[in-house]
Design a protein around this motif. Structure first.
Motif, PDB file in Angstrom:
ATOM      1  N   SER A  73       4.627  34.464 -20.375  1.00  0.00           N
ATOM      2  CA  SER A  73       3.305  33.905 -20.158  1.00  0.00           C
ATOM      3  C   SER A  73       3.447  32.547 -19.472  1.00  0.00           C
ATOM      4  CB  SER A  73       2.604  33.768 -21.513  1.00  0.00           C
ATOM      5  OG  SER A  73       1.604  32.817 -21.425  1.00  0.00           O
ATOM      6  N   VAL A  74       2.830  32.421 -18.317  1.00  0.00           N
ATOM      7  CA  VAL A  74       2.978  31.198 -17.523  1.00  0.00           C
ATOM      8  C   VAL A  74       1.591  30.660 -17.184  1.00  0.00           C
ATOM      9  CG1 VAL A  74       3.940  30.214 -15.429  1.00  0.00           C
ATOM     10  CG2 VAL A  74       5.063  32.144 -16.499  1.00  0.00           C
ATOM     11  N   ASP A  75       1.418  29.402 -17.404  1.00  0.00           N
ATOM     12  CA  ASP A  75       0.184  28.763 -16.964  1.00  0.00           C
ATOM     13  C   ASP A  75       0.436  28.164 -15.583  1.00  0.00           C
ATOM     14  OD1 ASP A  75      -2.117  27.339 -16.579  1.00  0.00           O
ATOM     15  OD2 ASP A  75      -2.295  26.787 -18.682  1.00  0.00           O
ATOM     16  N   VAL A  77      -1.093  26.028 -13.896  1.00  0.00           N
ATOM     17  CA  VAL A  77      -1.301  24.581 -13.755  1.00  0.00           C
ATOM     18  C   VAL A  77       0.017  23.855 -13.899  1.00  0.00           C
ATOM     19  CG1 VAL A  77      -2.431  22.595 -14.747  1.00  0.00           C
ATOM     20  CG2 VAL A  77      -3.600  24.758 -14.697  1.00  0.00           C
ATOM     21  N   GLU A  78       0.826  24.419 -14.778  1.00  0.00           N
ATOM     22  CA  GLU A  78       2.069  23.752 -15.096  1.00  0.00           C
ATOM     23  C   GLU A  78       3.076  23.830 -13.965  1.00  0.00           C
ATOM     24  OE1 GLU A  78       4.726  23.970 -19.010  1.00  0.00           O
ATOM     25  OE2 GLU A  78       2.890  25.113 -19.068  1.00  0.00           O
ATOM     26  N   VAL A  80       4.188  23.067 -10.909  1.00  0.00           N
ATOM     27  CA  VAL A  80       3.981  22.198  -9.761  1.00  0.00           C
ATOM     28  C   VAL A  80       4.807  22.705  -8.579  1.00  0.00           C
ATOM     29  CG1 VAL A  80       3.211  20.124 -10.870  1.00  0.00           C
ATOM     30  CG2 VAL A  80       5.623  20.639 -10.843  1.00  0.00           C
ATOM     31  N   LEU A  84       9.513  26.397 -10.892  1.00  0.00           N
ATOM     32  CA  LEU A  84       9.220  26.349 -12.328  1.00  0.00           C
ATOM     33  C   LEU A  84       8.731  27.697 -12.820  1.00  0.00           C
ATOM     34  CD1 LEU A  84       7.443  22.925 -12.756  1.00  0.00           C
ATOM     35  CD2 LEU A  84       9.667  23.595 -13.594  1.00  0.00           C
ATOM     36  N   HIS A  87      11.627  30.008 -13.094  1.00  0.00           N
ATOM     37  CA  HIS A  87      12.439  29.580 -14.220  1.00  0.00           C
ATOM     38  C   HIS A  87      11.867  30.110 -15.527  1.00  0.00           C
ATOM     39  CE1 HIS A  87      14.103  26.754 -17.163  1.00  0.00           C
ATOM     40  NE2 HIS A  87      15.132  26.681 -16.343  1.00  0.00           N
ATOM     41  N   GLN A  88      10.556  29.943 -15.663  1.00  0.00           N
ATOM     42  CA  GLN A  88       9.939  30.370 -16.919  1.00  0.00           C
ATOM     43  C   GLN A  88      10.009  31.876 -17.097  1.00  0.00           C
ATOM     44  OE1 GLN A  88       6.164  28.825 -17.966  1.00  0.00           O
ATOM     45  NE2 GLN A  88       6.624  26.761 -17.256  1.00  0.00           N
ATOM     46  N   ARG A 134      -4.740  31.104 -15.233  1.00  0.00           N
ATOM     47  CA  ARG A 134      -5.293  30.232 -14.174  1.00  0.00           C
ATOM     48  C   ARG A 134      -4.648  30.544 -12.829  1.00  0.00           C
ATOM     49  NH1 ARG A 134      -7.339  26.039 -18.003  1.00  0.00           N
ATOM     50  NH2 ARG A 134      -5.420  25.967 -19.151  1.00  0.00           N
ATOM     51  N   ARG A 137      -4.713  28.796  -9.197  1.00  0.00           N
ATOM     52  CA  ARG A 137      -3.812  27.748  -8.715  1.00  0.00           C
ATOM     53  C   ARG A 137      -2.726  28.297  -7.799  1.00  0.00           C
ATOM     54  NH1 ARG A 137      -4.354  22.511 -10.913  1.00  0.00           N
ATOM     55  NH2 ARG A 137      -6.260  22.627 -12.104  1.00  0.00           N
TER      56      ARG A 137
ATOM     57  N   VAL B  85       1.027  15.185 -10.206  1.00  0.00           N
ATOM     58  CA  VAL B  85       1.309  15.562 -11.592  1.00  0.00           C
ATOM     59  C   VAL B  85       2.807  15.511 -11.859  1.00  0.00           C
ATOM     60  CG1 VAL B  85       0.723  17.224 -13.345  1.00  0.00           C
ATOM     61  CG2 VAL B  85      -0.421  17.311 -11.169  1.00  0.00           C
ATOM     62  N   LYS B  86       3.555  15.944 -10.860  1.00  0.00           N
ATOM     63  CA  LYS B  86       5.001  15.995 -11.025  1.00  0.00           C
ATOM     64  C   LYS B  86       5.540  14.607 -11.356  1.00  0.00           C
ATOM     65  CE  LYS B  86       8.648  18.174  -8.378  1.00  0.00           C
ATOM     66  NZ  LYS B  86       8.928  18.702  -7.038  1.00  0.00           N
ATOM     67  N   ILE B  89       4.549  13.504 -14.885  1.00  0.00           N
ATOM     68  CA  ILE B  89       5.382  14.116 -15.928  1.00  0.00           C
ATOM     69  C   ILE B  89       6.767  13.497 -15.917  1.00  0.00           C
ATOM     70  CG2 ILE B  89       6.457  16.272 -16.638  1.00  0.00           C
ATOM     71  CD1 ILE B  89       4.021  17.717 -15.642  1.00  0.00           C
ATOM     72  N   GLN B 118      15.070  20.968 -15.620  1.00  0.00           N
ATOM     73  CA  GLN B 118      13.704  20.957 -15.154  1.00  0.00           C
ATOM     74  C   GLN B 118      12.950  19.769 -15.724  1.00  0.00           C
ATOM     75  OE1 GLN B 118      14.101  24.453 -14.263  1.00  0.00           O
ATOM     76  NE2 GLN B 118      13.219  23.742 -12.363  1.00  0.00           N
ATOM     77  N   THR B 120       9.767  19.304 -17.023  1.00  0.00           N
ATOM     78  CA  THR B 120       8.512  19.890 -17.499  1.00  0.00           C
ATOM     79  C   THR B 120       8.240  19.414 -18.913  1.00  0.00           C
ATOM     80  OG1 THR B 120       9.687  21.773 -18.349  1.00  0.00           O
ATOM     81  CG2 THR B 120       8.719  22.002 -16.176  1.00  0.00           C
ATOM     82  N   ASP B 177      -4.936  17.988 -14.436  1.00  0.00           N
ATOM     83  CA  ASP B 177      -3.800  18.886 -14.596  1.00  0.00           C
ATOM     84  C   ASP B 177      -2.921  18.456 -15.756  1.00  0.00           C
ATOM     85  OD1 ASP B 177      -4.767  20.230 -12.527  1.00  0.00           O
ATOM     86  OD2 ASP B 177      -3.170  19.774 -11.102  1.00  0.00           O
ATOM     87  N   LEU B 180      -4.536  19.374 -18.998  1.00  0.00           N
ATOM     88  CA  LEU B 180      -4.472  20.822 -19.218  1.00  0.00           C
ATOM     89  C   LEU B 180      -3.079  21.231 -19.685  1.00  0.00           C
ATOM     90  CD1 LEU B 180      -6.474  22.293 -16.228  1.00  0.00           C
ATOM     91  CD2 LEU B 180      -7.041  22.426 -18.637  1.00  0.00           C
ATOM     92  N   ILE B 181      -2.090  20.681 -19.038  1.00  0.00           N
ATOM     93  CA  ILE B 181      -0.719  21.041 -19.405  1.00  0.00           C
ATOM     94  C   ILE B 181      -0.419  20.576 -20.830  1.00  0.00           C
ATOM     95  CG2 ILE B 181       1.707  20.616 -18.895  1.00  0.00           C
ATOM     96  CD1 ILE B 181       0.863  20.309 -15.952  1.00  0.00           C
ATOM     97  N   ARG B 184      -1.681  22.566 -23.776  1.00  0.00           N
ATOM     98  CA  ARG B 184      -0.963  23.783 -24.121  1.00  0.00           C
ATOM     99  C   ARG B 184       0.109  23.520 -25.168  1.00  0.00           C
ATOM    100  NH1 ARG B 184      -0.253  28.404 -21.086  1.00  0.00           N
ATOM    101  NH2 ARG B 184       1.981  28.255 -21.396  1.00  0.00           N
TER     102      ARG B 184
END
Lengths: 450, 658
Positions: A73-75, A77-78, A80, A84, A87-88, A134, A137, B85-86, B89, B118, B120, B177, B180-181, B184
């Motif tokens: 499950s990947v969002d 928004v995350e 960038v 990524l 990777h997920q 989402r 995006r 955003v990057k 973070i 990463q 994240t 963003d 939102l992140i 989660r």
């Protein structure tokens, strides 16, 4: 409740799943039918859309979790970068070691190659699912990513299904011709009866479910016309429930006196109506307000901002520069402007209000010229005057137009409303009205009727 | 001067409530399971006001407070560093993990690996888990905690606080963003946000759409407004006899003016104060006497001959000499030792003047600050300025204030006098104790009247109600006052008699103690009064100084040959100045060739008159080069720019001139 049957999955899990997802039985059944038995190949990509808070992710993720299917499950928004996302996905399917094999800036082909390599080592016994929340995006990411993901099953030759979740319809996504069309699936909005059913679910442990259900009915009676967002309604329900129960706790009413309870809560709900969606008061503060003051202080009433003296004038000057046509400056700001012919001054074609057109950019020179004529005393052009302009920009009361690094003749726009300016000018005793072109035009237009 | 301490004290209340707020969510979640606020991120909107320069200090102390008392995981981010955003973070991760590493060295390899992989929030999540596990193990190891506390610890993990220093400047997309992140991960990572907002709470709604703001549980905190802030700094630093260094009325006006008109920044005000102190000690040699009393007396004894001479030239000392007897005058002007003795006496007087001045000033302020229309100013600083500037009792405002005081109702008067007595209690000079005694005597007599004049107070009530009604019109007010005055002469009840005595007493106090500082001999020692210098230094005008430099190069270069009378162009001036002056004579577009011609003419006019025309041509290439350089300097300074409207022309960017 219609019993959902689907071969290949344990029946009691399915039943509990159906119980946990009220009012979404049909969607659940369709999805399960789409997925087929665990070892069967499923449709390569499914696109699920529906408004906010219609249970898209909740339904899909509950299915995945309860039936213990392999999924990532990947969002979006995350993500960038697309790296990524890869990777997920890889770490969800094959563990973090596999994901670590990705190069620094992985391309799509790196991902496909690695996926193939890994899946040949451990072929899928069940359908693997990639859930992209989402998904809108994705359009901002690499243009080849979305078409590739839609055909991922073909590319990697594995039993994998991509589920895209979005609030937007597929027509807004479609990249170009020749792209694989996913299966479209719509989640409709909840009806009022369904909302009642769902909201009644989280009833307070110390009160009967019937009471809570009647409370929800009252709440929806007030709010349904303005707000259908389940999440917001839930928030409101939680906020106001303690107030609803107040007579019960004081012993003034019994649970059966619904009318009395309604009388008690109704004005509060009306007041809460003003702040629907605003969330300007935290729930804690909301509760405190009831104890301390009869009328909750609405925070947007605090919109008044205190500014240094000259900043106020600068803002007024900026406003005038933004909304008055430049050719009228002579008329308004020059002491001996001479006679300007009325027809020339008030152009007929400027029918539309300047306010509908929004603020116009103006150069710094014009701002300063108007500033000097509005301020009654002599002000030296000091560095702090100019730094005030830039601090107004950082406060977003003015906005700079064009490049940031423009040194000669920067342009600005005024981004505050007339009400704000009128409030400020009242503080510094300047009659903005005298300088407003719009006001003159208004006078001129209405004269024939008076 | 420890202004930071004062500022900290002022901010303490709001910061403490913030810290409470951050501590709370952990508990709230566990006790209120029913609420299901799981995915809401607790957010504090901290209203700081538009005085942006002061914010840094507030945030610094907030960070320290949080790190000391709540959680080590505090990140503060600036909008400038977070354009995407990057980057945001990355910034958060860097600050958090970097801190973690410095605390715990065992995990260095671990975090290095994470950073390699990463950037994240999920990586942060992993890191947070390991850190908290480690922390808990250590805590269990180190101290045998009571089981209850252990449970507590297990329940509420330390929150991760992210401070957005300048909320307005953030790109709203980035913020959305990021929120939102983060939402989660709220289950695993207890985030708490703090938004530093300069304008108003509605800024949040302007920047975040509902779908995002519904993820936040916002609570608003108001910090002290900057004017209150200034008032307390003023109270502690200027209206205080502790510090020997004083400011004259003009200087105070300049500093307060900069504050109110330009920036609202208390920090800049304090800097201005520090600057004026430096300037005072630097420019006034007699400032050796500006220190605590006994030190001042000691240094007065060993004054050098030069300094004694300087004292004799002080205007205030000269005034003092003139009031003395002729014999004494001669001694003062001839005998150095005598001057030193007199000087000690005068210094002592100055110190007692200050000690008595401030309590009386505060009393007068507390009496008059409740009067309608504030005849003597709303803030004590205004009163202070008018007191040290001139004889207060000669002003109209003072008269009207006294007249208003004379019609004060009894309970108001008693309350005002009580607060005066409170102020005087803290003053510890003999005279102030005397005054206090008299005041308490009055209070006692007023209270004794209580029983006697019940109907009078009601009469006064009517008067004050009338006052309220006519507050808008000063003329009317005066008329009624006069009427009242004439009526009073006819029939005065005991309360009115007493009241006028009290007011007369206060008047006498004002006349005795609130004399302007300028009339005190030797005031130049303590008072810094060159407001012009201060204005020039603090409220700079870059444009006028550039223009001054270009039109009058002598002003800065101090070269005798550059001295010219206005209007003429001297060839001795730097090329830039000549070119500047020539360009003032042109219109909006300047022909470069004409300009060059004019320049060459000026240059050759200076050279020997007998140069023949042939030689002119020889020098031209050099002059040409100098001219081109000067023009490019002009362009650099922003006076001209190249234009495409006309060939061989440049456009003027300033207007005015000839």
């Amino acid at each position: 409740m219609a019993l959902i049957k689907c071969p290949g999955y344990p029946e009691d899990t399915l039943r509990s799943l159906a119980e946990r997802l009220p009012c979404r039985e049909t969607q659940l059944a369709t999805l399960l039918a789409l997925m087929g038995q665990p070892d069967q190949y499923s449709y390569p990509s499914v696109f699920i859309y529906g408004h906010r808070a219609t249970g898209k992710s909740h339904v899909v993720l509950s299915i995945m979790k309860d039936l213990e299917l392999p999924h990532a499950s990947v969002d979006c928004v995350e993500c960038v970068s697309s790296g990524l996302l890869f990777h997920q996905v890889l770490s969800a399917f094959f563990g973090p070691d596999a994901a670590a094999l990705l190069p620094r800036c992985p391309s799509l082909s790196d991902f496909v190659r690695l996926y193939k390599q890994m899946s040949s080592n451990s072929p899928a016994t069940q359908t693997r699912y990639i859930i992209l929340d989402r998904a809108e995006r994705m359009r901002d990411m690499d243009f080849s990513l979305l078409p590739a993901l839609l055909r991922l099953q073909e590319l990697v030759n594995d039993n994998v299904t991509v589920i895209l979740l979005s609030e937007i319809v597929w027509e807004k996504f479609r990249p170009n011709t020749g792209c694989f069309e996913p299966l479209l699936f719509h989640f409709p909005d909840y009806s009022k009866a369904e909302l009642v059913q769902i909201l009644s679910w989280d009833h307070h442990p110390s009160y009967t479910p019937e009471l809570y259900a009647s409370y929800i009915n009252i709440l929806l009676g007030v709010f349904f016309s303005v707000c259908r967002d389940l999440r917001e309604l839930r928030h409101l329900a939680v906020l106001n429930f303690s107030k609803f129960c107040e007579p019960l706790e004081k012993g003034e009413a019994k649970e059966s006196d619904i009318h009395k309870l309604w009388k008690n809560i109704e004005p509060h709900l009306q007041r809460a109506m003003q702040t629907v969606y605003l969330r300007e008061v935290s729930s804690v503060q909301w509760e405190q307000q009831f104890f301390f003051s009869p009328l909750p202080v609405v925070l947007s009433a605090h919109a008044h901002i205190e500014l240094p003296y000259y900043s106020k004038f600068l803002l007024i000057a900026a406003y005038l520069a933004s909304f008055n046509p430049a050719r009228t400056d002579r008329r308004f700001f020059l002491k001996s402007h001479g006679k300007i012919r009325k027809t020339n001054f008030l152009k007929k074609h400027e029918k539309t209000s300047n306010h509908l057109l929004g603020p116009k950019p103006f150069p710094l020179d014009r701002l300063m010229a108007i500033f000097y004529s509005v301020v009654d005393s002599r002000v030296a052009p000091t560095a702090s005057i100019f730094s005030q302009i830039s601090s107004l920009v950082t406060l977003q009361l003015l906005s700079q137009v064009g490049h940031d690094d423009q040194l000669d003749s920067p342009k600005y726009k005024c981004s505050v409303s007339l009400d704000f300016i009128l409030a400020i000018s009242r503080c510094v005793c300047v009659c903005v009205r005298l300088y407003r072109y719009q006001y003159y035009k208004f006078l001129n237009d209405t004269q024939p009727y008076i | 001067m420890n202004t930071e301490v004062i500022q900290d004290q002022l901010n303490k209340k709001v910061l403490d409530s913030l810290a409470e707020f951050i501590k709370k969510p952990g508990l709230a979640c566990s006790s209120d399971v029913w609420r299901q606020r799981g995915s809401e991120i607790p957010t504090a909107a901290l209203m700081l006001g538009v005085n942006v320069p002061d914010h840094a200090m507030t945030f610094r102390s907030l960070c320290n407070l949080l790190q000391d008392s709540v959680t080590p995981f505090v990140v503060s981010v600036h909008a400038k560093e977070c354009a995407a955003v990057k980057l945001l973070i990355q910034k958060v991760l860097e600050q958090l993990m970097g801190r973690g590493v410095s605390v715990d060295e065992e995990q260095e390899d671990d975090t290095a690996l994470l950073q390699k992989t990463q950037c994240t929030i999920s990586a942060l999540c992993q890191w947070y888990k390991t850190v908290t596990k480690e922390r808990r193990r250590q805590e269990n190891k180190c101290t045998q905690v009571s089981p209850k506390r252990k449970e507590n610890l297990a329940k509420n993990d330390l929150p991760v606080v992210v401070i957005f220093k300048d909320f307005e400047a953030f790109n709203s997309q980035v913020l959305q963003d990021f929120i939102l992140i983060c939402s989660r991960y709220t289950q695993e990572l207890p985030f708490v946000f703090i938004f530093g907002i300069a304008t108003s709470p509605s800024a949040i709604q302007h920047r975040l759409p509902h779908s995002v703001s519904s993820l936040l549980c916002i609570e608003v905190f108001h910090s002290l407004s900057c004017t209150q802030h200034l008032a307390s700094v003023f109270d502690k630093l200027i209206l205080n006899s502790q510090f020997p260094f004083k400011l004259s009325s003009r200087v105070i006006q300049v500093l307060v003016g900069i504050f109110l008109y330009h920036d609202f920044s208390v920090q800049n005000f304090v800097k201005g104060l520090q600057f004026s102190m430096l300037e005072h000690f630097n420019s006034q040699p007699l400032s050796v006497l500006c220190c605590q009393k006994h030190e001042a007396l000691l240094s007065a004894k060993i004054l050098s001959k030069q300094n004694v001479e300087r004292i004799r030239h002080l205007p205030s000392f000269m005034r003092y000499v003139e009031t003395q007897e002729p014999q004494e005058q001669v001694r003062l002007l001839t005998n150095d030792e005598h001057v030193k003795e007199v000087c000690q006496k005068l210094l002592k007087n100055l110190h007692t003047y200050h000690k008595n001045y401030y309590p009386i000033l505060q009393c007068l302020h507390s009496l008059t600050s409740s009067l309608p229309k504030f005849p003597l100013g709303k803030h004590i600083r205004e009163l202070h300025v008018s007191c040290i500037e001139k004889n207060l009792w000669e002003t109209e405002e003072y008269d009207s204030a006294l007249q208003l005081l004379r019609i004060l109702a009894k309970d108001e008067l008693v309350a005002a006098l009580r607060s005066c007595a409170e102020i005087l209690k803290s003053a510890n000079t003999k005279r102030m104790q005397n005054v206090l005694q008299q005041l308490e005597d009055f209070l006692g007599r007023l209270e004794a009247l209580q029983g006697v004049s019940s109907e009078d107070s009601s009469g006064n009530g009517v008067v004050s109600a009338k006052m309220e009604y006519q507050r808008t019109d000063l003329f009317q007010l005066q008329k009624t006052l006069l009427e009242k005055e004439s009526r009073r002469t006819k029939r005065m009840n005991p309360f009115e008699v007493l009241r006028s005595q009290v007011i007369d007493f206060i008047d006498s106090l004002v006349r005795e103690y609130l004399t302007p500082a300028e009339f005190q001999p030797l005031n130049e020692v303590c008072y810094y009064s060159s407001s012009g210098v201060l204005r020039q230094r603090l409220n700079v005008t870059p444009r006028t100084s550039i223009q001054a430099a270009l039109t009058h190069p002598f002003y800065y270069l101090k070269n005798e040959s550059l001295k010219t009378n206005t209007g003429t162009i001297s060839s001795a001036a730097p090329d830039l100045c000549i070119v500047y002056k020539l360009h003032l004579e042109c219109g909006r577009l300047i022909n470069l060739y004409d300009w060059l011609e004019a320049y060459v003419t000026v240059m050759s006019a200076a050279e020997d008159q007998d140069t023949n025309s042939e030689e002119c041509g020889k020098f031209d290439s050099l002059k040409h080069a100098r001219f081109i350089q000067a023009v490019s300097e002009m362009e650099f300074l922003g006076f001209v720019k190249s234009t495409k409207q006309k060939t061989d022309h440049v456009a003027r960017l300033t207007w005015g001139g000839c």
